[in-house]
Design a protein around this motif. Structure first.
Motif, PDB file in Angstrom:
ATOM      1  N   GLU A 116      -4.584   5.622   1.155  1.00  0.00           N
ATOM      2  CA  GLU A 116      -4.108   6.338   2.330  1.00  0.00           C
ATOM      3  C   GLU A 116      -5.066   6.206   3.505  1.00  0.00           C
ATOM      4  O   GLU A 116      -4.645   6.154   4.652  1.00  0.00           O
ATOM      5  CB  GLU A 116      -3.870   7.801   1.986  1.00  0.00           C
ATOM      6  N   LYS A 117      -6.356   6.120   3.212  1.00  0.00           N
ATOM      7  CA  LYS A 117      -7.341   5.926   4.274  1.00  0.00           C
ATOM      8  C   LYS A 117      -7.101   4.595   4.973  1.00  0.00           C
ATOM      9  O   LYS A 117      -7.142   4.498   6.189  1.00  0.00           O
ATOM     10  CB  LYS A 117      -8.748   5.970   3.684  1.00  0.00           C
ATOM     11  N   ARG A 118      -6.799   3.581   4.198  1.00  0.00           N
ATOM     12  CA  ARG A 118      -6.524   2.259   4.752  1.00  0.00           C
ATOM     13  C   ARG A 118      -5.225   2.254   5.541  1.00  0.00           C
ATOM     14  O   ARG A 118      -5.098   1.577   6.561  1.00  0.00           O
ATOM     15  CB  ARG A 118      -6.456   1.242   3.611  1.00  0.00           C
ATOM     16  N   LEU A 119      -4.232   3.025   5.111  1.00  0.00           N
ATOM     17  CA  LEU A 119      -2.960   3.085   5.820  1.00  0.00           C
ATOM     18  C   LEU A 119      -3.082   3.795   7.166  1.00  0.00           C
ATOM     19  O   LEU A 119      -2.460   3.394   8.148  1.00  0.00           O
ATOM     20  CB  LEU A 119      -1.903   3.819   4.975  1.00  0.00           C
ATOM     21  N   ARG A 143       0.820  -1.211   0.000  1.00  0.00           N
ATOM     22  CA  ARG A 143       0.000   0.000   0.000  1.00  0.00           C
ATOM     23  C   ARG A 143       0.856   1.264   0.000  1.00  0.00           C
ATOM     24  O   ARG A 143       0.542   2.240  -0.678  1.00  0.00           O
ATOM     25  CB  ARG A 143      -0.934   0.021   1.202  1.00  0.00           C
ATOM     26  N   ILE A 144       1.936   1.243   0.760  1.00  0.00           N
ATOM     27  CA  ILE A 144       2.832   2.398   0.808  1.00  0.00           C
ATOM     28  C   ILE A 144       3.477   2.628  -0.556  1.00  0.00           C
ATOM     29  O   ILE A 144       3.515   3.756  -1.059  1.00  0.00           O
ATOM     30  CB  ILE A 144       3.902   2.201   1.904  1.00  0.00           C
ATOM     31  N   VAL A 145       3.956   1.568  -1.163  1.00  0.00           N
ATOM     32  CA  VAL A 145       4.591   1.667  -2.484  1.00  0.00           C
ATOM     33  C   VAL A 145       3.582   2.158  -3.516  1.00  0.00           C
ATOM     34  O   VAL A 145       3.885   3.026  -4.340  1.00  0.00           O
ATOM     35  CB  VAL A 145       5.211   0.315  -2.891  1.00  0.00           C
ATOM     36  N   ALA A 146       2.371   1.619  -3.479  1.00  0.00           N
ATOM     37  CA  ALA A 146       1.337   2.018  -4.432  1.00  0.00           C
ATOM     38  C   ALA A 146       0.951   3.486  -4.233  1.00  0.00           C
ATOM     39  O   ALA A 146       0.737   4.214  -5.203  1.00  0.00           O
ATOM     40  CB  ALA A 146       0.114   1.129  -4.283  1.00  0.00           C
ATOM     41  N   SER A 147       0.871   3.931  -2.991  1.00  0.00           N
ATOM     42  CA  SER A 147       0.533   5.322  -2.712  1.00  0.00           C
ATOM     43  C   SER A 147       1.588   6.267  -3.266  1.00  0.00           C
ATOM     44  O   SER A 147       1.272   7.300  -3.863  1.00  0.00           O
ATOM     45  CB  SER A 147       0.378   5.517  -1.203  1.00  0.00           C
ATOM     46  N   LYS A 185      -8.381  12.678 -11.622  1.00  0.00           N
ATOM     47  CA  LYS A 185      -9.441  12.543 -10.618  1.00  0.00           C
ATOM     48  C   LYS A 185      -9.619  11.088 -10.199  1.00  0.00           C
ATOM     49  O   LYS A 185      -9.761  10.786  -9.013  1.00  0.00           O
ATOM     50  CB  LYS A 185     -10.760  13.090 -11.164  1.00  0.00           C
ATOM     51  N   ARG A 186      -9.610  10.181 -11.176  1.00  0.00           N
ATOM     52  CA  ARG A 186      -9.767   8.760 -10.852  1.00  0.00           C
ATOM     53  C   ARG A 186      -8.584   8.254 -10.037  1.00  0.00           C
ATOM     54  O   ARG A 186      -8.753   7.478  -9.082  1.00  0.00           O
ATOM     55  CB  ARG A 186      -9.923   7.942 -12.132  1.00  0.00           C
ATOM     56  N   LEU A 187      -7.384   8.684 -10.394  1.00  0.00           N
ATOM     57  CA  LEU A 187      -6.205   8.276  -9.632  1.00  0.00           C
ATOM     58  C   LEU A 187      -6.226   8.843  -8.220  1.00  0.00           C
ATOM     59  O   LEU A 187      -5.796   8.181  -7.274  1.00  0.00           O
ATOM     60  CB  LEU A 187      -4.928   8.707 -10.359  1.00  0.00           C
TER      61      LEU A 187
END
Length: 73
Positions: free
Chosen positions: A64-67, A23-27, A54-56
């Motif tokens: 980020e909410k999940r992190l 998740r960190i890498v994807a963010s 906007k979609r991204l």
């Protein structure tokens, strides 16, 4: 591969069962994509680029909410 193709591939990824590190890498990756697309948008003013950003951004907010986790009450 150009930036728009990278962004579309990023959107099509599977987003279930990611580790915290994934998740960190994807963010970080999506943040870089958004900034690059924004630079391209400044030059061309193409509305499709804005829609892509906007979609991204929606995906980035979900990651980020999940992190960050649930807020304490």
């Amino acid at each position: 591969m150009d930036i728009i193709d990278k962004a579309r591939l990023f959107e099509e990824r599977k987003w279930n069962k990611l580790t915290t590190n994934d998740r960190i890498v994807a963010s970080r990756e999506v943040k870089a994509l958004i900034l690059e697309i924004n630079e391209l948008y400044k030059q061309t003013q193409d509305s499709t680029l804005m829609e892509l950003m906007k979609r991204l951004t929606v995906l980035k907010k979900k990651l980020e909410k999940r992190l960050k986790g649930r807020p304490e009450i």
